[in-house]
Design a protein around this motif. Structure first.
Motif, PDB file in Angstrom:
ATOM      1  N   ASP A  77      -0.569  -0.434   7.644  1.00 37.83           N
ATOM      2  CA  ASP A  77      -0.667   0.616   7.446  1.00 37.83           C
ATOM      3  C   ASP A  77       0.063   1.333   8.687  1.00 37.83           C
ATOM      4  OD1 ASP A  77      -2.115   0.401   5.243  1.00 37.83           O
ATOM      5  OD2 ASP A  77      -3.664   1.517   5.527  1.00 37.83           O
ATOM      6  N   ARG A 286      -4.632  14.155   4.534  1.00 34.01           N
ATOM      7  CA  ARG A 286      -4.595  13.020   3.736  1.00 34.01           C
ATOM      8  C   ARG A 286      -5.120  12.118   4.559  1.00 34.01           C
ATOM      9  NH1 ARG A 286      -6.140  12.358   0.032  1.00 34.01           N
ATOM     10  NH2 ARG A 286      -4.951  13.734  -0.980  1.00 34.01           N
ATOM     11  N   LEU A 292      -7.221   5.852  -3.108  1.00 34.70           N
ATOM     12  CA  LEU A 292      -6.483   7.470  -4.485  1.00 34.70           C
ATOM     13  C   LEU A 292      -7.877   7.509  -4.343  1.00 34.70           C
ATOM     14  CD1 LEU A 292      -5.450   4.994  -7.416  1.00 34.70           C
ATOM     15  CD2 LEU A 292      -4.217   6.942  -6.477  1.00 34.70           C
TER      16      LEU A 292
ATOM     17  N   LEU B  34       1.430   0.617  -4.495  1.00 35.55           N
ATOM     18  CA  LEU B  34       1.608   1.988  -4.794  1.00 35.55           C
ATOM     19  C   LEU B  34       1.259   2.581  -2.910  1.00 35.55           C
ATOM     20  CD1 LEU B  34      -0.723   3.696  -6.674  1.00 35.55           C
ATOM     21  CD2 LEU B  34       1.050   3.554  -6.855  1.00 35.55           C
ATOM     22  N   ALA B  36       0.408   2.401   1.673  1.00 32.19           N
ATOM     23  CA  ALA B  36      -0.706   3.202   2.336  1.00 32.19           C
ATOM     24  C   ALA B  36      -0.529   4.435   2.088  1.00 32.19           C
ATOM     25  CB  ALA B  36       0.574   3.302   3.802  1.00 32.19           C
ATOM     26  N   ASN B  37      -0.238   5.203   1.752  1.00 35.26           N
ATOM     27  CA  ASN B  37       0.126   6.332   0.844  1.00 35.26           C
ATOM     28  C   ASN B  37       0.001   7.147  -0.534  1.00 35.26           C
ATOM     29  OD1 ASN B  37      -0.909   9.355   1.024  1.00 35.26           O
ATOM     30  ND2 ASN B  37       1.093   9.997   2.056  1.00 35.26           N
ATOM     31  N   PRO B  38      -1.214   6.405  -1.059  1.00 37.98           N
ATOM     32  CA  PRO B  38      -0.625   6.033  -2.902  1.00 37.98           C
ATOM     33  C   PRO B  38      -1.257   6.741  -3.726  1.00 37.98           C
ATOM     34  CG  PRO B  38      -3.469   5.330  -1.894  1.00 37.98           C
ATOM     35  CD  PRO B  38      -2.544   5.811  -0.388  1.00 37.98           C
ATOM     36  N   ILE B  39      -2.159   7.790  -2.827  1.00 32.08           N
ATOM     37  CA  ILE B  39      -1.356   8.972  -3.475  1.00 32.08           C
ATOM     38  C   ILE B  39      -0.628   9.664  -4.404  1.00 32.08           C
ATOM     39  CG2 ILE B  39      -2.903  11.551  -3.831  1.00 32.08           C
ATOM     40  CD1 ILE B  39      -5.384  10.837  -3.311  1.00 32.08           C
ATOM     41  N   GLU B  40       0.189  10.086  -2.872  1.00 28.01           N
ATOM     42  CA  GLU B  40       1.616  10.587  -2.668  1.00 28.01           C
ATOM     43  C   GLU B  40       2.434   9.481  -3.170  1.00 28.01           C
ATOM     44  OE1 GLU B  40       3.208  12.427   1.413  1.00 28.01           O
ATOM     45  OE2 GLU B  40       4.881  11.374   0.945  1.00 28.01           O
ATOM     46  N   LEU B  42       1.933   7.696  -6.432  1.00 29.51           N
ATOM     47  CA  LEU B  42       1.974   7.832  -7.413  1.00 29.51           C
ATOM     48  C   LEU B  42       1.867   9.558  -8.073  1.00 29.51           C
ATOM     49  CD1 LEU B  42       0.310   6.961 -10.229  1.00 29.51           C
ATOM     50  CD2 LEU B  42      -1.938   7.965  -9.149  1.00 29.51           C
ATOM     51  N   LEU B  97      -6.704  13.829  -7.921  1.00 30.53           N
ATOM     52  CA  LEU B  97      -6.784  13.132  -6.983  1.00 30.53           C
ATOM     53  C   LEU B  97      -6.140  13.861  -5.631  1.00 30.53           C
ATOM     54  CD1 LEU B  97      -5.122   9.653  -8.683  1.00 30.53           C
ATOM     55  CD2 LEU B  97      -7.386  10.066  -7.958  1.00 30.53           C
ATOM     56  N   ASP B  98      -5.231  14.398  -5.956  1.00 31.83           N
ATOM     57  CA  ASP B  98      -4.529  14.822  -4.018  1.00 31.83           C
ATOM     58  C   ASP B  98      -5.304  15.478  -3.847  1.00 31.83           C
ATOM     59  OD1 ASP B  98      -2.546  14.887  -2.869  1.00 31.83           O
ATOM     60  OD2 ASP B  98      -2.156  16.778  -3.127  1.00 31.83           O
TER      61      ASP B  98
END
Lengths: 322, 204
Positions: A77, A286, A292, B34, B36-40, B42, B97-98
């Motif tokens: 990461d 975050r 997720l 997705l 390192a920052n999967p939510i962003e 997605l 999620l976010d």
């Protein structure tokens, strides 16, 4: 058995492990973390195509009382999610394109209000300084964060060697600006070379370091090799990468992001959950690596380093001086 | 003219491809990720697909008219509904999620951050269009149906604007979407003005 709740609380608190844990236990744990870290790093290196093990070298480090006890992010990461616009604007661009950066030989120009200006080669810059492992939180202005086990030394100790004079009120830093090595500087998204600055008091704060490595090894290019600034109580863009010049100035230096969007990015750029970016909230962040299904966590004032740095800003309106 | 039922089934399957790929990536399956920052990531991808399907929907009319292949129009509703599908998922992943369904944070965002205000407005305007997309509603609304569905032009402008205001520095990508949208809207304006000119010319 500690419950999940307690574990969560520990993450958001700013108390150093060294303050609550017996020193020898602390050191053992540090050592264990270092070993674990190096093992992870080895695995991650193998996974990055086109990057050979020979590119980064192991470094000997001593632990630091300034390290957080939070678990560091994975090597993957930290080395694949980067903002380093000289190599492209996407987060994975630096890992992909920074191989073209030549970090040896490297020299740093010391200039301005000091008694020992000159061009110093990297070895001379680093030689007198024992390397510490400093596990710091990093808070990006984009509202994400990581925990990074930097390897470095006190910026203040470095600065003292050049004997800044009484006129030196600020320190400015400049990144390499070479369109041949850095494909991203062809686009004028920021004013190149990238430049940043600190007040002399900020630069002398023991938390401010020059980092030369992470996870017990020299810095990969995408993380700002061969040497970079790390100021953990400020948004990440202040921690300038691949430094070629350090200058002592009487006046506040201009800084790249503040030049490009002065209403959005200031000179101080201290992490502050109460002062939002004009377009997004800074109240929460975050933590990268959480996947997720974990909610954002609260952002701490001065990124949790208020005890060490808040005194630098007493009497300063932090909303105006963002 | 091609077999419409077969064509619709094919287009339906193709429209689901981004959804399937993002689903696989969300769980790190089949080599998809997705990052390192999967939510962003997605959020970003769902928003982009919503916008792409919206522009594609708006492209159907001019494409059908210019090529004479009027059967293209039979795909328009499905594409529009897929746009709604991806934009709804974009919103849901933002809210759940976010923001972890924190109502206060979401409401604060909608009020205080102009780009989120724009996005929310566009989504709210899309809902009546999705609901009234059935044959039953078309019949029931008659002439008003067409009037109502002109909202899609406003929605598309808000959507591209939302994208433009959200980027940190590099506006190239939203500007490409803005360029495509201007062509699609410009075509309609041009058509309208040239028609009204013809009418005035005839009446003289």
């Amino acid at each position: 058995m500690p419950s999940v709740k307690i574990m969560k609380n520990r993450i958001t608190k700013t108390i150093h492990a060294s303050e609550i844990t017996d020193e020898s236990v602390y050191l053992k744990r540090r050592h264990f973390l270092q070993l674990a870290g190096i093992a992870t790093a080895g695995a991650a290196f193998a996974a990055i195509p086109g990057r050979s093990q020979a590119d980064v070298k192991p470094l000997k480090t001593i632990p630091s009382k300034y390290s957080t006890s939070q678990a560091p992010n994975s090597y993957k990461d930290i080395t694949t999610y980067n903002n380093y616009y000289e190599f492209g604007l996407d987060k994975d661009d630096p890992a992909r394109y920074a191989k073209s950066l030549i970090t040896a030989p490297w020299s740093v120009k010391i200039s301005g209000e000091c008694d020992k200006p000159g061009d110093y080669n990297l070895e001379d810059i680093l030689k007198p300084h024992p390397l510490e492992e400093r596990i710091y939180r990093l808070r990006c202005v984009e509202a994400w964060s990581m925990v990074i086990p930097w390897v470095g030394f006190s910026l203040g100790d470095l600065i003292k060697r050049f004997q800044p004079n009484s006129k030196a009120k600020y320190v400015s830093f400049t990144t390499l600006n070479d369109p041949v090595q850095m494909p991203g500087v062809g686009r004028k998204v920021l004013t190149w070379p990238y430049h940043e600055g600190l007040t002399i008091a900020e630069a002398m704060n023991p938390l401010a370091i020059i980092a030369v490595g992470l996870y017990g090894k020299t810095l990969p290019n995408q993380n700002g090799a061969p040497l970079r600034l790390v100021v953990p109580w400020k948004y990440g863009f202040k921690s300038i990468k691949s430094i070629v010049e350090i200058s002592f100035t009487r006046n506040r230096p201009e800084t790249s992001w503040a030049l490009s969007a002065p209403q959005e990015y200031g000179f101080y750029a201290n992490v502050n959950p109460q002062v939002d970016h004009p377009r997004w909230s800074q109240a929460r962040e975050r933590l990268i690596g959480n996947g997720l299904f974990v909610a954002k966590q609260p952002t701490l004032v001065f990124n949790g380093y208020a005890d060490q740095v808040a005194h630098l800003y007493s009497g300063l309106n932090l909303r105006k001086n963002f | 003219m091609p077999n419409i039922r077969l064509l619709k089934a094919l287009v339906f399957a193709v429209c689901l491809v981004p959804f399937v790929l993002l689903g696989l990536a969300a769980f790190n399956l089949a080599g998809q990720s997705l990052g390192a920052n999967p939510i962003e990531e997605l959020l970003h991808q769902l928003g982009l697909w919503g916008l792409r399907f919206l522009l594609l929907t708006l492209a159907i009319t001019p494409l059908g008219q210019l090529s004479g292949k009027t059967w293209l129009l039979k795909l328009r509703r499905m594409l529009g509904l897929f746009s709604f599908f991806y934009i709804l998922l974009h919103f849901l992943s933002y809210a759940i999620l976010d923001q972890g369904l924190s109502y206060t944070a979401i409401i604060e965002d909608i009020i205080e951050r102009p780009y989120i205000t724009l996005g929310m407005t566009a989504l709210l305007m899309l809902i009546p269009l999705a609901i009234t997309s059935t044959n039953g509603w078309m019949r029931r609304l008659g002439r008003r149906w067409k009037k109502l569905h002109r909202l899609v032009y406003v929605i598309a402008i808000l959507g591209v604007w939302h994208f433009f205001w959200q980027v940190k520095l590099d506006t190239r990508e939203p500007l490409i979407y803005a360029g495509i949208l201007s062509v699609l809207l410009g075509y309609r304006l041009w058509l309208k003005f040239s028609k009204s000119r013809q009418i005035t010319a005839k009446s003289q």
